[in-house]
Design an enzyme around this catalytic site. Structure first.
Site, mmCIF file in Angstrom:
data_model
loop_
_atom_site.group_PDB
_atom_site.id
_atom_site.type_symbol
_atom_site.label_atom_id
_atom_site.label_comp_id
_atom_site.label_asym_id
_atom_site.label_seq_id
_atom_site.Cartn_x
_atom_site.Cartn_y
_atom_site.Cartn_z
ATOM 1 N N SER A 220 -0.162 -8.143 2.960
ATOM 2 C CA SER A 220 0.823 -7.068 2.830
ATOM 3 C C SER A 220 0.250 -5.766 3.405
ATOM 4 O O SER A 220 -0.687 -5.794 4.208
ATOM 5 C CB SER A 220 1.206 -6.899 1.351
ATOM 6 O OG SER A 220 2.302 -6.029 1.217
ATOM 7 N N ASN A 221 0.816 -4.642 3.044
ATOM 8 C CA ASN A 221 0.326 -3.345 3.520
ATOM 9 C C ASN A 221 0.520 -2.299 2.422
ATOM 10 O O ASN A 221 0.965 -2.617 1.320
ATOM 11 C CB ASN A 221 1.037 -2.945 4.816
ATOM 12 C CG ASN A 221 2.529 -2.885 4.629
ATOM 13 O OD1 ASN A 221 3.042 -2.066 3.870
ATOM 14 N ND2 ASN A 221 3.261 -3.777 5.285
#
Ligand code: PMT
Length: 227
Positions: free
Chosen positions: A28-29
């Site tokens: 993810s980020n």
């Protein structure tokens, strides 16, 4: 397809996506969703109905004109947007969508074995780009460019390749801007190469600037030429 009040609909993507590796891990980020949710709030204030397709975030927003659709992955985000894009007058792609996902999702938790481990990744759907292909002249689409370098050049490339009407450039080089902060510093670029730069502001104020630019362009009798 109806939203609560039958008003003009704005479709917004927000937050990060999570791309599963196995049942307990994902890629993810750092997107918090604050920017996308602030844009939703600003459009709601202006009397629009908003469909907010949101990756996993810790924000709750409620309003009679708001429909929130929670998703995890880029594929889920794209699928959730599909029923709404054609009935939206404006689409804002504020989500930080993972460009790649694991080629294979393991059905069981992967065990630690070798010293090195590599993961094969495949390209995710580009949501803004796909909707850019079917956008009508009576619709407006706004994307974001999240950059670390060659900011303006990269933003302009995204404006055209994704067939956007406006692109909102934000750079991680700017202190207090982009991921996670309550503030952001943006430049809005249109297809006539006009750049409108704003100082660092609270994301609620930044959202109002974006909504004002969208409404101004939407009310223009002739939108700039499309790709
Ligand atoms: O959520 P916050 O913590 O408030 O942070 C806000 C933000 C930094 C996430 C936001 O302001 C922002 O910049 N969002 C876009 C992040 C991004 O993925 O930018 P990009 O330059 O990689 O993508 C360009 C555009 O294409 C974006 O509009 C993006 O939503 C869209 N895109 C990208 C890839 C993909 N597979 N599908 C997409 O729709």
């Amino acid at each position: 397809m109806k939203t609560p009040n039958n008003k003009p609909i704005v479709l917004i993507t927000a937050g990060p996506t999570r791309e599963a590796i196995d049942p307990v891990r994902f890629i993810s980020n750092h997107s918090s969703g604050k920017m996308g949710y602030a844009i939703a709030g600003a459009f709601l204030e202006k009397g629009f109905d908003v469909v907010l397709v949101s990756g996993p975030v810790n924000i709750s927003l409620s309003h009679p004109g708001l429909t929130v659709i929670p998703v995890n992955s880029a594929d889920e985000m794209y699928a959730a947007c599909q029923p709404y894009f054609s009935i939206a007058c404006v689409a804002v792609f504020a989500a930080a969508v993972a460009d790649y996902k694991p080629a294979q999702v393991y059905s069981q938790k992967m065990k630690k074995s070798a010293y090195e481990f590599s993961l094969q990744m495949v390209k995710n759907v580009d949501i803004a780009c796909e909707f850019g292909k079917i956008k009508r002249n009576d619709q407006l689409s706004i994307g974001f460019a999240l950059e670390t370098n060659d900011e303006e050049q990269n933003a302009l490339k995204k404006l055209y390749t994704k067939n956007l009407d406006l692109i909102v450039l934000n750079s991680v080089q700017d202190k207090g801007a982009t991921f996670g902060y309550d503030t952001n510093k943006i430049t809005i670029i249109n297809r006539d190469f006009q750049f409108q730069s704003f100082p660092l502001k609270n994301k609620a104020e930044v959202a109002k600037d974006i909504v004002a630019a969208a409404i101004k362009l939407y009310q223009q009798p002739e939108k700039p030429a499309q790709a």
